[in-house]
Design an enzyme around this catalytic site. Structure first.
Site, short mmCIF file in Angstrom:
data_model
loop_
_atom_site.label_atom_id
_atom_site.label_comp_id
_atom_site.label_asym_id
_atom_site.label_seq_id
_atom_site.Cartn_x
_atom_site.Cartn_y
_atom_site.Cartn_z
N SER A 220 -9.61 1.22 3.10
CA SER A 220 -8.80 2.02 2.21
C SER A 220 -7.74 1.23 1.46
CB SER A 220 -8.12 3.13 3.02
OG SER A 220 -7.23 2.56 3.97
N SER B 226 -9.57 -1.11 7.28
CA SER B 226 -9.05 -0.93 5.92
C SER B 226 -8.38 -2.15 5.28
CB SER B 226 -8.09 0.24 5.87
OG SER B 226 -8.83 1.43 5.78
N LYS C 294 0.87 -1.18 0.00
CA LYS C 294 0.00 0.00 0.00
C LYS C 294 0.90 1.23 0.00
CE LYS C 294 -3.94 1.63 2.87
NZ LYS C 294 -4.77 1.28 4.04
#
Ligand code: GLN
Length: 480
Positions: free
Chosen positions: A155, A179, A80
């Site tokens: 996310s 997330s 990420k």
């Protein structure tokens, strides 16, 4: 890759690399090829091609010399873009961090590299990990791998999509309030949120320091356990980290016997508002787990309905303070034509931050301000403590807790962008455990109208090993 074009298990890849049956350079090329072929999903912000190829060569040479290249030798992965990684910018998908090149790497990345894993790309996310759909990215909206008109969850939406699309055998995400788990559920992979403190936050762009957790998104529970085993444990660079379990986290031997295991179904998550298709998948899973011998019981956590409100006070408070460092002076974006320092601050932040970051800064500073602190922040922390006590009690009555991951399946892109409250509601079933610091895992449990539904399992703090054992047994039951 196996005969169906799927990645092999992480352990299998590493063992074949170490046996010189596969080459790391080929795997990196393979991964980059899929990333290129599927770039219209916008799962990836940038590739770290040059560094990945270099590292792959080093690993192939190591193997040629007869050395063992590690437990993740040659395994490509995607991080990420809030992880500090060499070989590309780290932007956290925010314009304010454009141009920021990390001077050091996150501890998690360092540990993975030490075992031979190779980061090939940085995944898209909601800017600063604020969001549930990946639509808050300042750069692009990641598409759901099962339906391009829908969101992948957030996310860590880019990380989840990259695994499901076969770009890499595993990806890294961060979970502050769901997330890792939400995109795992909506995109259809395994997502693991460890006990708070088991994985280091050092070198990851901070969101809310009291709930940020680093963890993997994988195709199987076994792979998640291996990644956790490598990254877990105390880190001198993060004083909130805790000791790892001395036996480690790798899953081996027969599956956990579910006979006599007490599993609590969280009553507050099974009420109104749960989409019928999601309820059907969860109910079917519960029946399979019961049939395998587990003792299923209802568990109530009375303060849970307040968890979302508590989360959206505590987290913005921490966010507002963590985002204070982006002042346009030290790193990232700076407004060039400012007349004085004050204008430089306000223009750099005003232009650099997106809407959601600004919303959270305002909510956060409001609830912390002297006039409102008692009414909001202090009360939220009080309820948080109640929640911790209730979970503790629940884990005395049950070995594990179970529930859905979200009330609904992946929604349409654009459906909720102008309605932050609706967006926050997607987190209603993930934030409780985040506030409490317990581990939680999502395993794919079925589909509703062709969209994936993930089952969420939770355990008491530091029970990560047994949670993974349970998840592996459940994964096999519910996938069948
Ligand atoms: N969706 C939640 C939020 O927007 C969780 C985010 C996260 O876990 N990073 O705060």
């Amino acid at each position: 890759m196996d005969d169906h074009g799927n990645w092999l298990s992480l352990a299998e890849i590493a063992s074949r690399i170490n046996a010189a049956e596969l080459r790391a350079t080929d795997l990196v090329d393979q991964s980059l090829k899929v990333i290129e072929e599927k770039k219209d999903y916008d799962a990836v912000i940038v590739t770290t091609t040059a560094r990945a190829r270099e590292r792959a060569q080093v690993i192939d040479e190591q193997v040629k010399r007869g050395e063992n290249a590690g437990r993740l030798a040659g395994v490509p992965f995607i991080a990420k873009d809030n992880y500090l990684v060499f070989g590309a910018e780290t932007t956290a998908a925010s314009n304010i961090l454009k141009g920021f090149v990390a001077p050091y790497q996150s501890t998690v990345i360092e540990k993975l590299e030490a075992e031979g894993a190779i980061c090939v790309a940085k995944a898209n996310l909601d800017a600063f990990a604020h969001g549930s759909s990946t639509e808050n990215s300042d750069f692009a909206v990641t598409k759901n791998p099962h339906d391009k008109t829908r969101v992948p969850g957030g996310s860590s939406g880019g990380s989840a999509a990259s695994v499901v699309l076969g770009m890499v055998p595993f990806a890294l995400g961060s979970d502050t309030g769901g997330s890792i788990r939400l995109p795992a559920s909506w995109s259809g992979c395994v997502g693991y949120k460890p006990t708070y403190g088991l994985t280091s936050r050092s070198g990851v762009v901070a969101m809310a320091s009291s709930t940020d957790c680093m963890g993997p998104l994988t195709r199987t529970v076994e792979d998640a356990a291996l990644v956790l085993d490598i990254v877990a444990g105390r880190d001198d660079r993060d004083s909130t980290t805790i000791e790892r379990n001395p036996e480690g986290y790798v899953l081996s031997g027969p599956n956990m016997d579910l006979h006599g295991k007490k599993i609590g179904v969280i009553k507050e998550y099974m009420g109104e508002g749960l989409q019928p298709g999601v309820r059907a998948v969860i109910d079917t899973s519960i029946e399979k787990i019961r049939a395998a011998g587990a003792e299923i019981r209802d568990v109530s956590l009375p303060s849970l309905p307040m968890a979302l409100a508590v989360y959206y006070i505590v987290v913005p408070a921490e966010v507002s303070s963590n985002l204070g460092r982006y002042d346009g002076q030290r790193y990232g974006y700076r407004y060039k034509d400012a007349k004085d320092l004050n204008e430089s601050y306000s223009k750099s932040r005003g232009i650099g931050f997106g809407k959601e970051a600004k919303r959270r800064i305002m909510i956060g500073t409001y609830v912390l301000s002297s006039g409102y602190y008692d009414a909001y922040y202090k009360r939220a922390q009080t309820v948080r403590t109640k929640l911790i006590n209730e979970f503790e009690r629940a884990f005395k009555d049950a070995d594990f807790l179970l529930g859905p991951t979200a009330p609904m399946t992946a929604f349409k892109i654009g459906e909720n962008v102008n309605d932050p409250l609706q967006m926050y509601l997607a987190d209603i079933m993930t934030v409780g455990v985040s506030l409490v610091g317990s581990p939680a895992v999502v395993v794919p449990a079925g589909e509703s109208d062709g969209l994936p539904v993930g089952l969420q399992l939770m355990a008491a703090q530091r029970q990560d090993k047994s949670l993974l054992q349970l998840a592996k047994a459940v994964e096999e039951l519910v996938r069948a």
